[in-house]
Structure formats: structure tokens, C-alpha cells
Design a protein around this motif. Structure first.
Motif, mmCIF file in Angstrom:
data_model
loop_
_atom_site.group_PDB
_atom_site.id
_atom_site.type_symbol
_atom_site.label_atom_id
_atom_site.label_comp_id
_atom_site.label_asym_id
_atom_site.label_seq_id
_atom_site.Cartn_x
_atom_site.Cartn_y
_atom_site.Cartn_z
ATOM 1 N N HIS A 97 84.845 59.703 41.055
ATOM 2 C CA HIS A 97 85.185 59.438 42.316
ATOM 3 C C HIS A 97 86.837 59.313 42.093
ATOM 4 O O HIS A 97 87.235 58.442 41.682
ATOM 5 N N TRP A 98 87.445 60.454 42.421
ATOM 6 C CA TRP A 98 88.783 60.602 42.210
ATOM 7 C C TRP A 98 89.706 59.598 42.945
ATOM 8 O O TRP A 98 90.852 59.048 42.234
ATOM 9 N N PRO A 99 89.477 58.988 43.938
ATOM 10 C CA PRO A 99 90.243 58.265 44.604
ATOM 11 C C PRO A 99 90.737 56.853 43.744
ATOM 12 O O PRO A 99 91.483 56.200 43.498
ATOM 13 N N THR A 100 89.448 56.520 42.790
ATOM 14 C CA THR A 100 89.170 55.391 42.367
ATOM 15 C C THR A 100 89.878 55.800 40.621
ATOM 16 O O THR A 100 90.632 54.889 40.070
ATOM 17 N N LEU A 101 89.541 56.805 40.247
ATOM 18 C CA LEU A 101 89.899 57.092 38.851
ATOM 19 C C LEU A 101 91.394 57.667 38.707
ATOM 20 O O LEU A 101 91.834 57.687 37.590
ATOM 21 N N ALA A 102 92.063 57.682 39.676
ATOM 22 C CA ALA A 102 93.545 58.233 39.850
ATOM 23 C C ALA A 102 94.331 57.435 39.036
ATOM 24 O O ALA A 102 93.976 56.134 39.124
ATOM 25 N N PRO A 103 95.298 57.683 38.261
ATOM 26 C CA PRO A 103 96.019 57.020 37.398
ATOM 27 C C PRO A 103 96.730 55.726 38.251
ATOM 28 O O PRO A 103 96.981 54.664 37.977
ATOM 29 N N ALA A 104 97.379 56.126 39.459
ATOM 30 C CA ALA A 104 98.130 55.356 40.383
ATOM 31 C C ALA A 104 97.104 54.266 40.926
ATOM 32 O O ALA A 104 97.611 53.052 40.913
ATOM 33 N N LYS A 240 97.562 64.462 34.874
ATOM 34 C CA LYS A 240 96.847 63.744 33.575
ATOM 35 C C LYS A 240 95.521 62.974 34.303
ATOM 36 O O LYS A 240 95.091 62.394 33.616
ATOM 37 N N ALA A 241 95.199 63.080 35.738
ATOM 38 C CA ALA A 241 94.186 62.344 36.075
ATOM 39 C C ALA A 241 92.715 62.427 35.503
ATOM 40 O O ALA A 241 92.038 61.675 35.055
ATOM 41 N N ALA A 242 92.705 63.992 35.347
ATOM 42 C CA ALA A 242 91.248 64.204 34.651
ATOM 43 C C ALA A 242 91.414 63.786 33.147
ATOM 44 O O ALA A 242 90.105 63.221 32.602
ATOM 45 N N GLU A 243 92.295 64.111 32.720
ATOM 46 C CA GLU A 243 92.441 63.532 31.095
ATOM 47 C C GLU A 243 92.036 62.064 30.931
ATOM 48 O O GLU A 243 91.453 61.498 30.154
#
Length: 284
Positions: A97-104, A240-243
Motif C-alpha cells: 500500500h504505497w501511500p502508507t509505505l512512502a518515506p514521507a 527509494k520508496a521500494a527499497e
């Protein structure tokens, strides 16, 4: 740790590159199916197929800690089964769930655990929108999942409205949510924009966050000693989000703690997606 990656060869190789920088990863095994996977400490399932939840459940039954990398699934029955099976097996599962996992987002959630106000606005350039109802649906599903995860409260009331040009082309969507703790959130989508714009604003009584989601830049506003509003900036690398999401998952497995976006989160989101669907059908 020995890590397995299952899925399309091209995407699997890309995820292998995301794993290589992490010292806790000693070996990476690329495999076309779970059945052929050897003994690993964690598994990355890169799969956008319609049966990816069945494959995930198969992995859970085998006792594999799994990270499913796909569009956010909404099959309530299957997600509930995965949630219960993972709990019984003591297996850690993370959804992409990229909105949650995003570094920011991770930074903002740590600094402001429960904002009292969350507003999300996404304008999609009309030449880039593929004009599919499913694509449009996942736009708001992703943002709804973030609202639920970040505000971490039961939902008291939902209002939803969308407009489809000629009943086929999704153009605008608005969702308003009031949570049990008094917090509110709204999501606005527009697919006829001349330029792309995706902003998330969160606020409590101490600070305001304004986040440019694609750029992963945050403006942090607060009052100074003279009671004047001033802003400072914080920037993250979206590349770097995926990493970083991979590292979060592996750390969860290593330290035996809850993942950043769990089967329970996915299951609860699927229930609310149904509620939004009911609201939308009332005003069709």
C-alpha cells in the motif's frame, strides 16, 4: 536472511536490485512459483494476477513471511481468510500500500500519529488518464486506506459522490469521512486536469503538514514565538520508496513485529470500500 522473489522475471530482477543494498540480505532466490521456492526467511510475491490472493494464502499456509506487491486487493472474504491464517500461523504479511509505505508518509505518521484533519487532493492530467473505471477506483481506494491507517479510528460516517461523463468516463470523486474520535478526512479526485497534482494536508493543534506525494516533499508549518506561521521543508527521495518498504518488511520479520500494512489493514479497508460503493450507488 535468505529472501525469495516470485513473479515475472523482469519485475523480480528489479526487486532484487532493491534488496541488494540491505546488509541483512545474504542471498536472493528468484523463482517463478511458490511451489518451486526453496527454504527462505521471507518471500516477495510480485503478482498482479486475479489469483494473487490465492497464491499469497498458499504462501501463508507454507509458513512463509510474504510481501505482496500488487494493486491493493479488495476481496473481503479472501483477505479475512489471509488475516486469520497469518495470525494462526504466526506469519508476517505486508501489502504494497504505497501511500502508507512512502518515506514521507512514514515520517509524517511517526511525527503526527493521529491528525485531527486530513485532506487529499489529486488532479490527474487528462491526457494520461486511461479512462478505466478500475484505475479511477484504485485512486480513491489507496487514499482511503491511508486515511484509515493514519487516523486509526473507527468510522462514524461516510459521504461519497462521483460523476461519470456519459456514464462511462470517471471525472470527479469526493469522499468525506468522520471518524469516531472526531477527526475528519476528505478525498478529492479530478481526471480532467491540465497538469498532475497530488497533495496531502494533515493538521493537528501543533503543526500542519503539506506533502507533495509524487515528489515526497513536505512543508511543515507551525507558529513561532511571535505567533506567526512559518514553514520548514523536509525532502525524501521517491526513488527509494521500494527499497525502504522492502527493508521495513524484512525488519518486521527479523524483529517479529507487525508489518507496516497488515492483512488486518487490508481487510478493514475492503469493508469500507463496500460501504463507499453503497453510498455511490445511492446517487448514481
Amino acid at each position: 536472511m535468505k529472501v525469495g522473489i516470485i513473479g515475472d522475471a523482469k519485475r523480480a530482477v528489479a526487486w532484487e536490485r532493491h534488496l541488494r543494498p540491505h546488509q541483512i540480505v545474504q542471498e536472493v532466490e528468484l523463482c517463478p512459483s511458490i511451489k518451486e521456492l526453496g527454504d527462505v526467511d521471507a518471500c516477495f510475491l510480485v503478482d498482479e494476477s486475479d489469483n494473487n490472493l490465492d497464491l499469497l494464502l498458499e504462501g501463508v499456509h507454507q509458513g512463509l513471511h510474504c510481501f505482496l506487491i500488487a494493486l491493493q486487493p479488495t476481496d473481503t472474504d479472501k483477505l479475512e481468510t489471509i488475516y486469520r491464517a497469518s495470525m494462526e500461523a504466526g506469519v508476517h504479511v505486508q501489502f504494497s500500500h504505497w501511500p502508507t509505505l512512502a518515506p514521507a508518509t512514514q515520517w509524517m505518521m511517526n511525527r503526527m500519529p493521529r491528525p485531527s484533519y486530513l485532506s487529499i487532493s489529486r488532479n490527474v492530467q487528462y491526457t494520461q488518464f486511461m479512462n478505466t473505471v478500475n484505475e479511477f477506483r484504485h485512486y480513491w481506494i489507496d487514499e482511503l486506506g491511508l486515511c484509515m491507517k493514519w487516523l486509526d479510528s473507527g468510522i462514524h460516517h461516510i459521504e461519497a459522490k462521483q460523476v461519470l461523463l456519459n456514464d462511462t468516463h470517471p471525472s470527479v470523486f469526493h469522499l468525506f469521512i468522520r471518524f469516531d474520535n472526531g477527526s475528519t478526512a476528505d478525498i478529492n479526485l479530478y481526471t480532467g486536469a491540465s497538469t498532475n497534482r497530488h497533495i496531502r494536508i494533515a493538521a493537528n493543534r501543533q503543526e500542519i503538514f503539506e506533502c507533495d506525494a509524487p515528489e515526497q516533499n513536505i512543508r511543515i508549518g507551525r507558529l513561532n514565538s511571535g505567533e506567526h506561521l512559518f514553514f520548514e521543508k523536509h525532502a525524501f527521495d521517491p526513488a527509494k520508496a521500494a527499497e525502504k518498504s522492502a527493508l521495513m518488511f524484512l525488519k518486521s520479520v527479523q524483529m517479529n513485529r507487525e508489518t507496516a500494512y497488515t492483512p488486518y489493514d487490508a481487510y478493514q479497508l475492503s469493508l469500507q470500500v463496500k460501504q463507499v460503493g453503497k453510498r455511490l450507488s445511492q446517487y448514481h
